[in-house]
Design a protein around this motif. Structure first.
Motif, PDB file in Angstrom:
ATOM      1  N   MET A   1       0.839  -1.204   0.000  1.00 10.09           N
ATOM      2  CA  MET A   1       0.000   0.000   0.000  1.00 10.09           C
ATOM      3  C   MET A   1       0.868   1.245   0.000  1.00 10.09           C
ATOM      4  SD  MET A   1      -3.074  -0.914   2.667  1.00 10.09           S
ATOM      5  CE  MET A   1      -4.035  -2.424   2.493  1.00 10.09           C
TER       6      MET A   1
ATOM      7  N   GLU B   1      -5.799   3.163   3.063  1.00 15.97           N
ATOM      8  CA  GLU B   1      -7.113   2.713   2.577  1.00 15.97           C
ATOM      9  C   GLU B   1      -8.240   3.144   3.512  1.00 15.97           C
ATOM     10  OE1 GLU B   1      -7.290  -1.389   1.428  1.00 15.97           O
ATOM     11  OE2 GLU B   1      -6.174  -0.973  -0.416  1.00 15.97           O
TER      12      GLU B   1
ATOM     13  N   ALA C   1      -0.807  -4.580   5.578  1.00  7.32           N
ATOM     14  CA  ALA C   1      -0.286  -3.608   4.615  1.00  7.32           C
ATOM     15  C   ALA C   1       1.235  -3.640   4.606  1.00  7.32           C
ATOM     16  CB  ALA C   1      -0.783  -2.207   4.963  1.00  7.32           C
TER      17      ALA C   1
END
Length: 942
Positions: A364, A388, A415
Motif C-alpha cells: 500500500m 485505505e 499492509a
C-alpha cells in the motif's frame, strides 16, 4: 621449448623448400587481418599471396610464430600446417598464445603490406568519459605511446563515437596504427569492449560503470575530476523472496534470490553484476564488490520453516523445491504467510508482494496528513498516516512497522509499505515533544512536500516556500555593485548574489568553489555590501598560513574596510571589536574561546572550513559556541573522507538542519556508506543543495584567462625567525667587512653564499637545522596541494633545492598521494613523464627548476606551484611554460609561495623596482656585481 627457440634465433629467414626442392630468395610474411569479431594470422609471400600449406621454410624470427612447438618436424625446419586443413589463416581468439611468439617477429604486415611494429613498453588502456551536454561519450585510448601522443583528447575530432579506434588481438595485446601494444590483461570479456563505446545519458553513468567494472579488468577510467577508488567494503545482499505467481488453485510460486539495496533486481540479474560503482559527494567513483550469500543453506532453512505449516506429512512432500524455486500448495502457503509474515519481513525483502492479495497481504501507498504551525526553532504540529481510509498516528505506524515490518488493518489485511518511505518518515519527523507533537525544521519542508506530493498550505509555510523558490530566480536578479577594486568575472558575481541571498534570509552556506576561482574576493565583495551600515564586526577564521594573504586581499580589493588582525601576543579584543573585519586563526579561537564566547559578532566566516571536519575536536567545539547573526564557510574540499564531516560543517552553518550526530549517522551515514542506499543519498543531496555552491574550473572555463597567477604569503615561525635573523646579521656584517677590505667585486662569492643560505632558511629550515625547525611554507604548500589533488587536478611543483623535494615527498607518502619525481640526476625521464602524463592515479610531479626548463611536455597538469621564487624570471616563465603550451586545453593556475620578511620578499620587490640590480645579481655576467652599491647591500641583507 627454450632450446628450440634458441636454435631458431640463429637461423636466417631466406630459404624456402617445396616438394623437396630448395628455392632461395623468397621470404614469408605474416599478415594480420582484423575483422569485426576476430583477428587472423595469414602466412603470405611478398606479393601478399597466401603461402601454400605444404611449404617448408627456414626462419629465425618467424619460427617463433608456430601455433605450438609440437608442429616442428625437424630441428631446422617446420611445416606450415594449421589445423591440418587447406586453410592458411589462424584465429587469434582461438590461439591467443601465438601472440607471445608473434610480438618477437619482424615479418609482420597488415593487409596492405605495411609493416607492423611492437611497442617496447607496457601500455595502459584508458576509458575516457567525456560529457557533451546531458550525454556522455565513452572512448578508449592507449595511454602510454609516448609523452606527446596520448596527451590530447578531442572527442569531436580524433575519435569517432561508438567505435574502437584500435583492434584487440587478445585480452593483453592491442593493434593501433600498425603498432602492437602490450597492456595489462583486461579479462576474458575483451571482445565485448566495443559495447562500452555507446553514448549514454548522464543519469545512467552509475549503471554503465557498474556493468563495465563487472566485465572488464585493468582499465583506467577517467571522468571529469572524479577519481576511482576500489573499496575494501563489499555490498552484502539481503535474502529476498520473489513472489512470481499464484495459480488458479492458489498454489504459490516463490523464489529465493539475492537482492542489493538500491539496485533493481532485474538489473543485477540481467548483467550478472559482480561490481557496483557509485558517485560520492566528494567526487569519487567508488567501486564495491557484490558479496554473495550461502544461498543453498538459506534455501534449506526456508524449506524447513515452510513445511512446519503443512497440515500433514503428506502435505510436506507436496512442497516442491528446485533451483531455489518453491512451489507451495494453498493449504501450506496460507498458514505460512499468515503466521510467518513478521519473521519473514525481518529476515527477507519481499518482491512482488502485490501478487499476495488472495492471502490478505497488500502493498500500500500511505497518505501523509500533516498540520504544522510556526514554533520558536521548529515547526510543530500533528502528523498521521492514512491506509485505505484507516488512519494511524505517526507514532502508531512507526512503532508497528519497526516491530512487525507491516501494518495490521482492521479488515484483516496486512499492509506492506515500501521501506524507503518509512525511513524517510523517520528522518523527517525525528523530534517529538512530551505531548507527542511532531517537530520539523525549515530544512525538511521540501521533502515533506515531496512526500505529500502537494504544497503545504497555510501562512506558516508561505515565507519558507518563497525562500526556496528564490534560489531558482537568483540568475534573474540584478546584483548591487560591490565596492571592489576588481573586475568580477560573471561566476564571481553570481557567487556574491548567492552569498548575499543566504545572508538576507538568515541562512548559512558553504562556498565550495574550486581553488583559484576567487572565494576570497567573492567574500570581500559581500562584506562591502554590508558595511558600513552594520556596526558589529565580522570575524574571519582561517589557518595561520592564510592570515597575511587575507590582509593583502582586503587591502587590495576593499581598502575602505577597517581590519584588525587578532593574532600576535599583544592582541586586544576590545580594540578588535572596534573594527569592521577581524582576522584570526583556528588555534587562537580555540585558545581564546572564553574571550570570544563573550562577544557578539555580526558575521562569522570560516575559511578552509574543513578544519572543523571532526566534531569532537576543541577547535570545532570552539567555533560552534561563537555568537553570530550570520554564518558562512569557504572550502575547496568540504567533504574529504566521510559524511560526518558534512554534518560538522552544517552543524556550524545551520544547527537545526540535522539534529544530533547520532541522528545523522543512523539516518544518513549508515544507510549511504554501509548499505549503498541511493534514495537516502539523493535525499541528503537535495537537502544541502541550496546551501552549498560549488563551481569547478571546468564549469567556468569561458570566464577564465588562459593563465591565472597568485602569490601566497607565509609568515615565519618564531624559531625560524630567530634562526633567519642570526644568519642574516652574520652575513650582513661579513659582506660589509669583505667589501671594505677587498672591494665589492671580490665580495661576490660571500654575497652568493649569503643569498643561498638565507633562501634555504626561508623555505626549508629543516635542511639547516637537522629537522628541528619546521617550514610553515611547506605546511601551506601541502594543504593547498592536497586540496588541488582532492579536486581532481594534476599538479607540478618546482623547487630550487633538493631538500624541498625530499620533505614534500614524505608528506605526500603520509597522505597516500601518488607522485612522480625528477631531478638533474634522473636518467629515465621519458618513462617518468609518460607516467605523469597518462596515469590518472599519478597526481603530482616534483621537479627542480633546472630539470623543468628544457625539452619537457607536461600538459597533463593544470596547476603549478613555485615553491622558492626564482630570481631569474625568465627561468620561472620557462618552467611554467612546460604546462602552458601547445596541447594544453585547461587553464593553468600558477602559485608562487613567498616567506614574508625574508630575502624572498625583497627579491620580489627587487624584480619590480630595480631591474638592473636584479639582473646584476643573477645574470650570467659575473662582472655585473660591480654595480652593487652600499644602498643595494643594505636593501638585500639589511
Amino acid at each position: 621449448m627454450s632450446d628450440f627457440l634458441t636454435q631458431f634465433k640463429k637461423l636466417q629467414p631466406i630459404t624456402i623448400a617445396k616438394s623437396g626442392k630448395t628455392m632461395t630468395g623468397k621470404e614469408i610474411f605474416f599478415m594480420i587481418r582484423t575483422g569485426e569479431n576476430d583477428t587472423f594470422i595469414i602466412p603470405v609471400d611478398k606479393k601478399l599471396k597466401p603461402v601454400e600449406a605444404d611449404y617448408h621454410y627456414y626462419s629465425g624470427d618467424t619460427a617463433q610464430l608456430l601455433r605450438s612447438i609440437d608442429s616442428i618436424k625437424e630441428e631446422m625446419a617446420f611445416q606450415i600446417s594449421w589445423d591440418e586443413s587447406e586453410a592458411t589463416d589462424v584465429s587469434l581468439s582461438q590461439n591467443p598464445h601465438l601472440l607471445y611468439q608473434l610480438i618477437r617477429c619482424k615479418n609482420l604486415i597488415d593487409e596492405k603490406g605495411h609493416a607492423i611494429s611492437v611497442h617496447p613498453d607496457t601500455s595502459v588502456l584508458q576509458l575516457v568519459l567525456k560529457k557533451f551536454g546531458r550525454n556522455i561519450e565513452p572512448h578508449f585510448i592507449i595511454a602510454a605511446k609516448d609523452s606527446s601522443d596520448a596527451e590530447e583528447y578531442d572527442g569531436a575530432k580524433k575519435y569517432e563515437a561508438n567505435k574502437l579506434y584500435f583492434s584487440l588481438l587478445s585480452d593483453s595485446f592491442v593493434l593501433s596504427d600498425n603498432v602492437i601494444y602490450t597492456i595489462a590483461p583486461i579479462g576474458d570479456n575483451y571482445q565485448q569492449l566495443s559495447y562500452f563505446t555507446t553514448r549514454f545519458t548522464e543519469d545512467m553513468l552509475e549503471e554503465y560503470l557498474s556493468v563495465f567494472f563487472s566485465f572488464i579488468e585493468s582499465v583506467q577510467v577517467t571522468y571529469e575530476y572524479y577519481t576511482v577508488e576500489f573499496s575494501d567494503t563489499d555490498i552484502v545482499p539481503t535474502p529476498s523472496l520473489s513472489f512470481e505467481k499464484i495459480d488458479a488453485d492458489k498454489t504459490l510460486f516463490l523464489r529465493l534470490v539475492e537482492s542489493y539495496k538500491g539496485l533493481p533486481l532485474d538489473f543485477v540479474q540481467q548483467f550478472d553484476l559482480s561490481m557496483v560503482a557509485s558517485l560520492s559527494l566528494d567526487q569519487k567513483i567508488v567501486v564495491k564488490r557484490l558479496a554473495h550469500l550461502p544461498i543453498d543453506e538459506i534455501t534449506n532453512n526456508l524449506r524447513k520453516e515452510i513445511i512446519q505449516y503443512a497440515p500433514s506429512k503428506a502435505a510436506q512432500k507436496d512442497v516442491y523445491v528446485e533451483d531455489h524455486l518453491f512451489i507451495i500448495p494453498e493449504e501450506t502457503a496460507g498458514p505460512f504467510l499468515l503466521q510467518s509474515l513478521p519473521s519473514l519481513l525481518r529476515t527477507y525483502q519481499l518482491i512482488g508482494a502485490e501478487k499476495l492479495r488472495e492471502y490478505k497481504v497488500k502493498p500500500m501507498t500511505p497518505k501523509l496528513n500533516i498540520s504544522l504551525s510556526s514554533g520558536i526553532d521548529f515547526l510543530e504540529g500533528d502528523a498521521s498516516i492514512t491506509l485505505e481510509g484507516e488512519q494511524f498516528s505517526l507514532q502508531q505506524i512507526l512503532s508497528q512497522y519497526n516491530k512487525k515490518k507491516y501494518i495490521q488493518l482492521s479488515d484483516g489485511n496486512r499492509a506492506i509499505i515500501e521501506d524507503g518511505y518509512m525511513r524517510r518518515l523517520e528522518r523527517i519527523f525525528k523530534k517529538k515533544d512530551k505531548d507527542g507533537k511532531v517537530k520539523v525544521s525549515f530544512f525538511d519542508l521540501p521533502e515533506i512536500e515531496d512526500l505529500i506530493n502537494e504544497p503545504l498550505e497555510g501562512e506558516a509555510f508561505k515565507h519558507h516556500r518563497e525562500v526556496y523558490e528564490g534560489f531558482n530566480h537568483l540568475a534573474e536578479e540584478t546584483l548591487k555593485a560591490p565596492k571592489l577594486n576588481a573586475q568580477l568575472r560573471p561566476y564571481q558575481a553570481e557567487g556574491i548574489k548567492w552569498i548575499k541571498y543566504l545572508y538576507d534570509n538568515n541562512l548559512g552556506g558553504c562556498l565550495a568553489d574550486d581553488m583559484g576561482l576567487g572565494k576570497t574576493v567573492q567574500t570581500i565583495g559581500v562584506l562591502t555590501l554590508i558595511y558600513p551600515k552594520v556596526k558589529k564586526p565580522t570575524l574571519i577564521v582561517m589557518p595561520r598560513s592564510l592570515l597575511f594573504n587575507w590582509q593583502n586581499e582586503l587591502k587590495k580589493f576593499a581598502p575602505q574596510l577597517s581590519v584588525y588582525t587578532y593574532y600576535a601576543g599583544d592582541r586586544d579584543i576590545k580594540e578588535a571589536m572596534k573594527h569592521q573585519v577581524i582576522l584570526t586563526t583556528y588555534a587562537i579561537v580555540r585558545n581564546d574561546i572564553e574571550t570570544y564566547s563573550k562577544q557578539k559578532f555580526h558575521y562569522v566566516i570560516l575559511d578552509e572550513s574543513q578544519n572543523i571536519k571532526n566534531t569532537t575536536t576543541q577547535t570545532t567545539q570552539a567555533t560552534l559556541v561563537l555568537h553570530a547573526e550570520h554564518r558562512l564557510a569557504l572550502s575547496g574540499t568540504p567533504v574529504e573522507n566521510n559524511l560526518t564531516e558534512l554534518y560538522s560543517l552544517f552543524r556550524f552553518l545551520n544547527p537545526t538542519m540535522f539534529g544530533s550526530l547520532d541522528d545523522f549517522n543512523s539516518r544518513y551515514t549508515g544507510p549511504i556508506q554501509r548499505d549503498n542506499d541511493k534514495d537516502t543519498l539523493l535525499s541528503l543531496r537535495k537537502k544541502i543543495f541550496p546551501f552549498m555552491l560549488r563551481r569547478l574550473k571546468k564549469d567556468v572555463l569561458k570566464d577564465l584567462p588562459d593563465r591565472i597567477e597568485q602569490t601566497l604569503f607565509v609568515e615565519m615561525s618564531p624559531e625560524q625567525h630567530d634562526f633567519y635573523e642570526r644568519r642574516r646579521q652574520y652575513y650582513y656584517n661579513q659582506v660589509r667587512q669583505t667589501i671594505a677590505a677587498e672591494g665589492i667585486q671580490k665580495s661576490q662569492f660571500v654575497m652568493f653564499q649569503a643569498l643561498n643560505e638565507l633562501r634555504r632558511i626561508a623555505s626549508i629550515p629543516e635542511s639547516l637545522s637537522d629537522g628541528h625547525i619546521k617550514s610553515p611554507k611547506l605546511d601551506l604548500l601541502t594543504d593547498t596541494l592536497l586540496e588541488a589533488v582532492a579536486n581532481g587536478h594534476k599538479v607540478m611543483v618546482f623547487f630550487n633545492f633538493i631538500a624541498g623535494i625530499e620533505e614534500l615527498s614524505e608528506r605526500l607518502d603520509q597522505n597516500g598521494v601518488d607522485y612522480a619525481c625528477m631531478t638533474g640526476s634522473t636518467r629515465d625521464r621519458k618513462s617518468i613523464v609518460e607516467r605523469f602524463q597518462n596515469d590518472p592515479q599519478c597526481r603530482v610531479m616534483l621537479m627542480t627548476l633546472k630539470t623543468g626548463g628544457v625539452g619537457l611536455n607536461l600538459t597533463a597538469a593544470d596547476t603549478v606551484f613555485i615553491f622558492e621564487p626564482w630570481w631569474n624570471k625568465a627561468a620561472e616563465e620557462q618552467a611554467i611554460n612546460r604546462l602552458h603550451r601547445f596541447g594544453q586545453k585547461a587553464k593553468v593556475l600558477s602559485y608562487s609561495l613567498i616567506t614574508q620578511q625574508t630575502i624572498e620578499e625583497k627579491i620580489q620587490l627587487l624584480q619590480q623596482q630595480k631591474a638592473e640590480l636584479f639582473e646584476g645579481l643573477i645574470g650570467a655576467d659575473s662582472s655585473s656585481s660591480k654595480h652593487l652599491s652600499e644602498d643595494d647591500i643594505n636593501f638585500i641583507l639589511g
